[in-house]
Design a protein around this motif. Structure first.
Motif, PDB file in Angstrom:
ATOM      1  N   MET A 143      -2.360   3.309   0.726  1.00 26.02           N
ATOM      2  CA  MET A 143      -1.967   3.611  -0.654  1.00 26.02           C
ATOM      3  C   MET A 143      -0.662   4.402  -0.697  1.00 26.02           C
ATOM      4  O   MET A 143       0.172   4.206  -1.588  1.00 26.02           O
ATOM      5  CB  MET A 143      -3.102   4.356  -1.367  1.00 26.02           C
ATOM      6  CG  MET A 143      -4.333   3.495  -1.582  1.00 26.02           C
ATOM      7  SD  MET A 143      -5.594   4.226  -2.662  1.00 26.02           S
ATOM      8  CE  MET A 143      -6.098   5.665  -1.713  1.00 26.02           C
ATOM      9  N   ALA A 147       2.609   3.096  -2.708  1.00 24.69           N
ATOM     10  CA  ALA A 147       3.279   3.921  -3.714  1.00 24.69           C
ATOM     11  C   ALA A 147       4.755   4.098  -3.374  1.00 24.69           C
ATOM     12  O   ALA A 147       5.622   4.065  -4.267  1.00 24.69           O
ATOM     13  CB  ALA A 147       2.591   5.281  -3.821  1.00 24.69           C
ATOM     14  N   VAL A 155      -0.808   7.246  -8.395  1.00 27.09           N
ATOM     15  CA  VAL A 155      -1.879   6.335  -7.995  1.00 27.09           C
ATOM     16  C   VAL A 155      -3.155   6.859  -8.636  1.00 27.09           C
ATOM     17  O   VAL A 155      -3.522   8.030  -8.453  1.00 27.09           O
ATOM     18  CB  VAL A 155      -2.042   6.278  -6.460  1.00 27.09           C
ATOM     19  CG1 VAL A 155      -3.193   5.340  -6.086  1.00 27.09           C
ATOM     20  CG2 VAL A 155      -0.744   5.835  -5.800  1.00 27.09           C
TER      21      VAL A 155
END
Length: 369
Positions: A143, A147, A155
């Motif tokens: 993640m 991002a 997020v």
């Protein structure tokens, strides 16, 4: 004079109350970003609305979050768009058919109008980590990269009040301190948790309202995982014996303790800045100043010194061992702290200024790469 009755305007569908509540939770979470929204541009270099990425596994919590978050990408009446909303789906590859689950989650996110929708496959095998910790580490790494690649402002994570109650209970069972008992923060860096005030059953209802079919992860009920046992056995037992409202009480406890922990850590940072010195050996803490601090503050300053050298948060027992060095009884150390950091007490065999300042100070040093 008579005429045909004016044709009635079509009525807007009534907004489901839970959808309105969920939108307000996301709106409040976005306010935490304040002026720190990421600057974004489109392919032609023109200013673009900041991007929100929903971490979507396809389960009820994250799918409900994706459905509600999609609302914030709609143009306003004046044509402006305040946000773009996309999704990142992480395939851990731990179960048969995990790739199909990820594709289905991505397909539902795409159908909700989210753009971009990214699917990331990760390797979970991490030496020295249990399966839950390894999966979490791999997930957050994926993640983080997503991002960074997309320039996302935030997020969004789908953790609910139930997840928070489980987290607080796990911390209590481990004998952890205030920070751990405070549970998960509503914001940590770019990560936002808008649904911490909603129950898990609320997210299931939100999926039903949106006509979505969430995936139910079988590991959430697998008793070999500690969190699963807390979810399926411990919390239901407490609700049965203590009455309803245990989850809400644990969530409320976490919120109160987070305020306390934030304040204490702010004070600890001030004391750390006052008492520490960076030396060739590592980090040195002034003995006299440290000894004058209250116990709770003293241990936080010691933990902060270890963290500055890349160490992990020391256990309570290790903090007591490091603190005992101040009393100049027995061994001068070193005491090994988690994360390859050790601490020892300066003794007369070390070099001092002529006025002997530094005698008895605590010295922290990294013991590994």
């Amino acid at each position: 004079m008579s005429g045909a009755a004016p044709e009635a305007l079509p009525r807007r569908p009534r907004l489901h109350p839970l959808v309105g509540t969920a939108r307000n939770h996301i709106r409040s979470a976005l306010e935490l970003l304040g002026a720190q929204k990421a600057e974004a541009t489109d392919q032609d270099g023109r200013p673009a609305p900041p991007l929100l990425l929903v971490a979507c596994s396809g389960g009820p919590d994250s799918l409900a979050l994706a459905a509600v978050a999609a609302y914030f990408a709609r143009p306003l009446r004046d044509g402006r768009q305040l946000w773009r909303v996309g999704a990142v789906v992480v395939d851990h590859g731990l179960q048969p058919g995990s790739a199909d689950v990820a594709r289905r989650a991505a397909g539902q996110a795409d159908a909700l109008g989210l753009d971009p929708v990214l699917v990331r496959r990760v390797e979970v095998d991490r030496p020295g980590m249990g399966p839950e910790a390894a999966a979490r580490t791999a997930r957050y790494e994926a993640m983080d990269r997503a991002a960074e690649e997309t320039g996302a402002a935030a997020v969004l994570l789908g953790h609910t009040l139930d997840d928070q109650a489980e987290q607080v209970l796990l911390g209590l069972g481990r004998g952890s301190g205030t920070r751990s008992l405070a549970g998960m923060p509503a914001r940590r860096g770019k990560y936002l948790r808008p649904f911490l005030g909603l129950r898990r059953r609320d997210t299931e209802e939100l999926c039903a309202v949106a006509g979505l079919e969430p995936w139910h992860d079988p590991t959430n009920r697998d008793p070999k995982f500690l969190r699963s046992r807390v979810r399926t056995e411990v919390l239901p037992f407490l609700e049965d014996r203590l009455g309803p409202g245990v989850a809400e009480a644990l969530w409320r406890t976490g919120r109160i303790l987070r305020q306390d922990a934030d304040y204490l850590e702010e004070l600890a940072e001030r004391e750390y800045q006052r008492l520490h010195t960076v030396t060739a050996a590592g980090i040195e803490l002034d003995r006299e100043g440290l000894a004058e601090l209250p116990e709770a503050m003293k241990q936080r300053v010691i933990a902060r010194a270890a963290a500055q050298l890349g160490g992990e948060n020391p256990s309570y027992e290790r903090l007591l061992a490091a603190e005992a060095l101040l009393r100049r009884k027995g061994s001068a150390g070193p005491v090994q702290l988690a994360g390859k950091v050790s601490v020892y007490r300066k003794v007369r065999g070390d070099k001092f200024a002529q006025d002997e300042r530094g005698y008895g100070n605590l010295v922290f040093r990294a013991t590994g790469p």
